[in-house]
Every structure is written in structure tokens, then in C-alpha cells.
Design a protein around this motif. Structure first.
Motif, PDB file in Angstrom:
ATOM      1  N   ARG A  71       0.824  -1.211   0.000  1.00  0.00           N
ATOM      2  CA  ARG A  71       0.000   0.000   0.000  1.00  0.00           C
ATOM      3  C   ARG A  71       0.855   1.256   0.000  1.00  0.00           C
ATOM      4  N   GLU A  76      -1.222  -2.910  -5.743  1.00  0.00           N
ATOM      5  CA  GLU A  76      -2.380  -3.696  -5.348  1.00  0.00           C
ATOM      6  C   GLU A  76      -1.926  -5.118  -5.038  1.00  0.00           C
ATOM      7  N   ARG A  78      -3.234  -8.850  -3.412  1.00  0.00           N
ATOM      8  CA  ARG A  78      -4.265  -9.736  -2.882  1.00  0.00           C
ATOM      9  C   ARG A  78      -3.632 -11.096  -2.607  1.00  0.00           C
ATOM     10  N   ASP A 109       1.455 -11.827 -11.174  1.00  0.00           N
ATOM     11  CA  ASP A 109       0.175 -11.127 -11.311  1.00  0.00           C
ATOM     12  C   ASP A 109      -0.994 -12.048 -10.969  1.00  0.00           C
ATOM     13  N   ILE A 113      -1.700 -10.335  -7.536  1.00  0.00           N
ATOM     14  CA  ILE A 113      -2.564  -9.203  -7.887  1.00  0.00           C
ATOM     15  C   ILE A 113      -4.009  -9.663  -8.036  1.00  0.00           C
ATOM     16  N   ARG A 114      -4.206 -10.778  -8.740  1.00  0.00           N
ATOM     17  CA  ARG A 114      -5.554 -11.322  -8.875  1.00  0.00           C
ATOM     18  C   ARG A 114      -5.963 -12.158  -7.670  1.00  0.00           C
TER      19      ARG A 114
END
Length: 209
Positions: A71, A76, A78, A109, A113-114
Motif C-alpha cells: 500500500r 495492489e 491480494r 500477477d 494481484i488477482r
């Protein structure tokens, strides 16, 4: 450009490897860095340590710290459905795809990210298709052998965690050590300074009972 060999040891299981990867990718623009996917669990086994996620308290701190660092940098992040997870399929996919920056991008990613699972050939099938890698390639003996060789070379080099950026024989562990690594890369004499040499020669402390 550095004349020293640069190697980046990483495992997709590590959120800090995900966070350092953009910095390593940027470094590749000026210095030839060789990405080396390795099995973090095998490194831990070789040195007799537990991973951060295996230690109560440290697990929560590690996850929260990774999220905070992401952050702070506007990244981003996850987490995948389960962590820690078995990263063998992701590592083998990377090797089957040539361990290219594009392959590393795609796998990081997908997982970080996903927030998708990266623990099997089935869960990684969309990434493999994107990279043009047949699912059978992950199970090929050559792919498995390459991952074993990568991990053995990391252990032989003294790697004790991921991510680790190696500049010659010097190891810089962690995303938060990247600036230290760059300083040494630009001025290798930094590690030869008297204070640094004294710390390198400091004997281990004796445990008191």
C-alpha cells in the motif's frame, strides 16, 4: 553496468519477492540480472529453519507487513486463497516458460494481484495458456531437474531466504534490502569498509543457560 554476476533467487510463495520484482525488473534495464526460481521450502530444510508463515505471531505480522509495504508503494496486493501453498507448479511453469520477465510477470500477477491459486497445473492453466506453455511441460523431467539444480545452486551459494539478490558472492535478502544491494552494486568497496569487515568477522555469541 556491473561486471559482477547478478542473480535474483525467488519463489512465488513469497509476497516480498512479488514486491521486489518490479525493482529487479527495473535493474535489468542497466545490469544483466539472472532470475533464478527456487524452492524456498527446500532452502529452509537445508538450513534447519521454519518459514515465517509457520511461526505463530510472525505469520500475521508478515502478512500485514507485506500488505502495508504494498500500500505504501501504491501496489495492489491480494493474497491467494491459501498461504503458504505448494509453489512447485508455479516454479515449474516459470522454468518451462524460460524464466523470462514476461513469465515472471504473469505468474506473480496471477497469484498476488488477482489473488488466484497457484498451487497446481490446473489452477495455473490460464497462465500457462497465456504463456504458450503446454501443461505437460510442467511434469517433464528436464523442468523438474532444472528447478532442483536452481535450488541446489542457491543452497551452495549460502542463500537462506527469498527473495535474495546476489551480487557476486554477496547476498542481499529481502525486498527491504534492495537499496543496500544497489549501494554495493555501485560501490563494491562498501563491504570492504572496516566496520563492515568487523561485523562479517564477529564470532557467534554463546548461549547462556
Amino acid at each position: 553496468m556491473s561486471t559482477l554476476p547478478l542473480r535474483w533467487y525467488f519463489d512465488f510463495i513469497s509476497p516480498f519477492a512479488f514486491l521486489q520484482w518490479p525493482k529487479v525488473r527495473a535493474l535489468m534495464a542497466t545490469d544483466p540480472v539472472v532470475p533464478v526460481p527456487i524452492v524456498f521450502g527446500a532452502v529452509l530444510g537445508a538450513i534447519g529453519q521454519k518459514g515465517p508463515a509457520e511461526i505463530p505471531g510472525k505469520r500475521t505480522f508478515t502478512y500485514q507487513h507485506a500488505l502495508w509495504r504494498a500500500r505504501q508503494r501504491g501496489i495492489e496486493l491480494r493474497f491467494p486463497p491459501a498461504h503458504p501453498f505448494n509453489p512447485l507448479a508455479a516454479l515449474r511453469l516459470c522454468i518451462a516458460a524460460g524464466s523470462t520477465p514476461a513469465a515472471i510477470d504473469a505468474i506473480f500477477d496471477w497469484i498476488w494481484i488477482r489473488g488466484e491459486a497457484g498451487d497446481s497445473a490446473e489452477t495455473l492453466a490460464p497462465v500457462a495458456e497465456k504463456l504458450g506453455v503446454q501443461a505437460t511441460a510442467l511434469a517433464e523431467d528436464a523442468t523438474k531437474a532444472a528447478l532442483r539444480d536452481n535450488t541446489a545452486s542457491a543452497i551452495a551459494a549460502g542463500v537462506f531466504g527469498v527473495p535474495t539478490l546476489a551480487i557476486g558472492d554477496a547476498l542481499f535478502w529481502g525486498d527491504d534490502a534492495h537499496e543496500f544491494a544497489l549501494a554495493v552494486l555501485r560501490d563494491p568497496a562498501l563491504l570492504d569498509e572496516a566496520g563492515m569487515r568487523r561485523l562479517a568477522a564477529l564470532p557467534e555469541g554463546v548461549q547462556r543457560r
